[in-house]
Design a protein around this motif. Structure first.
Motif, PDB file in Angstrom:
ATOM      1  N   LEU A  48      58.216  67.645  60.057  1.00  0.00           N
ATOM      2  CA  LEU A  48      58.037  67.839  58.618  1.00  0.00           C
ATOM      3  C   LEU A  48      57.886  69.318  58.311  1.00  0.00           C
ATOM      4  O   LEU A  48      57.264  70.067  59.075  1.00  0.00           O
ATOM      5  CB  LEU A  48      56.803  67.098  58.117  1.00  0.00           C
ATOM      6  N   GLU A  49      58.453  69.711  57.175  1.00  0.00           N
ATOM      7  CA  GLU A  49      58.328  71.097  56.722  1.00  0.00           C
ATOM      8  C   GLU A  49      57.665  71.120  55.351  1.00  0.00           C
ATOM      9  O   GLU A  49      58.037  70.368  54.451  1.00  0.00           O
ATOM     10  CB  GLU A  49      59.697  71.766  56.631  1.00  0.00           C
ATOM     11  N   TYR A  50      56.673  72.010  55.217  1.00  0.00           N
ATOM     12  CA  TYR A  50      56.019  72.241  53.931  1.00  0.00           C
ATOM     13  C   TYR A  50      56.510  73.582  53.406  1.00  0.00           C
ATOM     14  O   TYR A  50      56.377  74.607  54.077  1.00  0.00           O
ATOM     15  CB  TYR A  50      54.502  72.270  54.101  1.00  0.00           C
ATOM     16  N   LYS A  51      57.104  73.582  52.227  1.00  0.00           N
ATOM     17  CA  LYS A  51      57.646  74.808  51.661  1.00  0.00           C
ATOM     18  C   LYS A  51      56.911  75.088  50.358  1.00  0.00           C
ATOM     19  O   LYS A  51      57.158  74.449  49.340  1.00  0.00           O
ATOM     20  CB  LYS A  51      59.149  74.652  51.430  1.00  0.00           C
ATOM     21  N   LEU A  52      55.982  76.038  50.413  1.00  0.00           N
ATOM     22  CA  LEU A  52      55.188  76.396  49.244  1.00  0.00           C
ATOM     23  C   LEU A  52      56.068  77.018  48.159  1.00  0.00           C
ATOM     24  O   LEU A  52      56.000  76.661  46.990  1.00  0.00           O
ATOM     25  CB  LEU A  52      54.077  77.372  49.638  1.00  0.00           C
ATOM     26  N   ASP A  53      56.909  77.962  48.579  1.00  0.00           N
ATOM     27  CA  ASP A  53      57.854  78.637  47.688  1.00  0.00           C
ATOM     28  C   ASP A  53      58.948  79.234  48.563  1.00  0.00           C
ATOM     29  O   ASP A  53      59.015  78.950  49.756  1.00  0.00           O
ATOM     30  CB  ASP A  53      57.151  79.696  46.826  1.00  0.00           C
ATOM     31  N   LYS A  54      59.798  80.103  48.014  1.00  0.00           N
ATOM     32  CA  LYS A  54      60.883  80.687  48.805  1.00  0.00           C
ATOM     33  C   LYS A  54      60.369  81.658  49.862  1.00  0.00           C
ATOM     34  O   LYS A  54      61.075  81.984  50.801  1.00  0.00           O
ATOM     35  CB  LYS A  54      61.877  81.398  47.885  1.00  0.00           C
ATOM     36  N   ALA A  55      59.120  82.116  49.711  1.00  0.00           N
ATOM     37  CA  ALA A  55      58.586  83.124  50.621  1.00  0.00           C
ATOM     38  C   ALA A  55      57.821  82.546  51.810  1.00  0.00           C
ATOM     39  O   ALA A  55      57.679  83.204  52.828  1.00  0.00           O
ATOM     40  CB  ALA A  55      57.675  84.079  49.855  1.00  0.00           C
ATOM     41  N   PHE A  56      57.303  81.312  51.701  1.00  0.00           N
ATOM     42  CA  PHE A  56      56.468  80.771  52.779  1.00  0.00           C
ATOM     43  C   PHE A  56      56.869  79.339  53.117  1.00  0.00           C
ATOM     44  O   PHE A  56      57.060  78.502  52.227  1.00  0.00           O
ATOM     45  CB  PHE A  56      54.989  80.774  52.390  1.00  0.00           C
ATOM     46  N   SER A  57      56.980  79.055  54.414  1.00  0.00           N
ATOM     47  CA  SER A  57      57.225  77.686  54.873  1.00  0.00           C
ATOM     48  C   SER A  57      56.442  77.441  56.157  1.00  0.00           C
ATOM     49  O   SER A  57      56.160  78.363  56.921  1.00  0.00           O
ATOM     50  CB  SER A  57      58.724  77.450  55.115  1.00  0.00           C
ATOM     51  N   LEU A  58      56.110  76.177  56.372  1.00  0.00           N
ATOM     52  CA  LEU A  58      55.358  75.756  57.550  1.00  0.00           C
ATOM     53  C   LEU A  58      56.033  74.527  58.130  1.00  0.00           C
ATOM     54  O   LEU A  58      56.179  73.516  57.454  1.00  0.00           O
ATOM     55  CB  LEU A  58      53.912  75.434  57.172  1.00  0.00           C
TER      56      LEU A  58
END
Length: 194
Positions: free
Chosen positions: A109-119
């Motif tokens: 799973l990927e969590y993408k807060l915005d275009k600048a940060f992903s986990l």
């Protein structure tokens, strides 16, 4: 000490998004050498990194992803020492292209807060470690090299992986780029002897 350093960098990132589908590929290649007075030339940076990720968005900030990453280096790395006259000499070869080389496949799973940060949370991650140079590969009766057992040139690991990416513009001419990668081998977690 007089010193001369020379380095080069090639970096490319492509990001394609359509509806819920996203494909990102990032290539980071760096190489540099330093020449210090009265020393042999040494590489001070040497990296090949190629990351590819396919994701399908399942909510506003969460996606299911699959990634494939390749890592190695361009040039031979040496262990240095001094001879009886005090002159620097090469003692051993410790790394080369594909020694080690890593292929990492990850599903999670990927969590993408915005275009600048992903986990990325890679619950199903496999990594292959290759040591293909005969000078570096572990010999029978010897010890492990880069985790590869003696007499072999390949190792496979299953793990949980966390990858955090940050690429944020702090001002017009200032960018902060960081990547954190945690690789927790399931064998080390489940084996009581480790």
């Amino acid at each position: 000490v007089n010193s001369v350093a020379l380095s080069g960098l090639i970096w490319h990132k492509s990001d394609y998004t359509k509806d819920r589908f996203n494909f990102v590929t990032e290539l980071d290649m760096k190489y540099g050498k330093v020449w210090n007075e009265d020393q042999l030339p040494k590489k001070n940076v040497d990296r090949i990194f190629w990351d590819n990720k396919i994701a399908h968005r399942i909510s506003e900030k969460w996606s299911v992803y699959f990634s494939l990453t390749f890592e190695s280096q361009f040039d031979v790395g040496y262990k240095y020492g001094r001879n009886q006259e005090g002159k620097e000499v090469i003692l051993d070869t410790v790394s080369a292209f594909m020694a080690p080389g890593y292929f990492t496949e990850s599903l999670g799973l990927e969590y993408k807060l915005d275009k600048a940060f992903s986990l990325r949370l890679g619950t199903g991650t496999a990594r292959q470690t290759l040591v293909l140079n005969n000078k570096i590969a572990p010999k029978e009766g010897g010890s492990e090299v880069y985790g590869v057992e003696p007499g072999k040139k390949f190792r496979n690991d299953l793990a949980f992986q966390i990858t955090a990416n940050l690429d944020r513009n702090l001002s017009q001419n200032l960018n902060l780029k960081a990547r954190y990668n945690l690789f927790a081998d399931y064998k080390d977690v489940t084996d009581p002897d480790q």
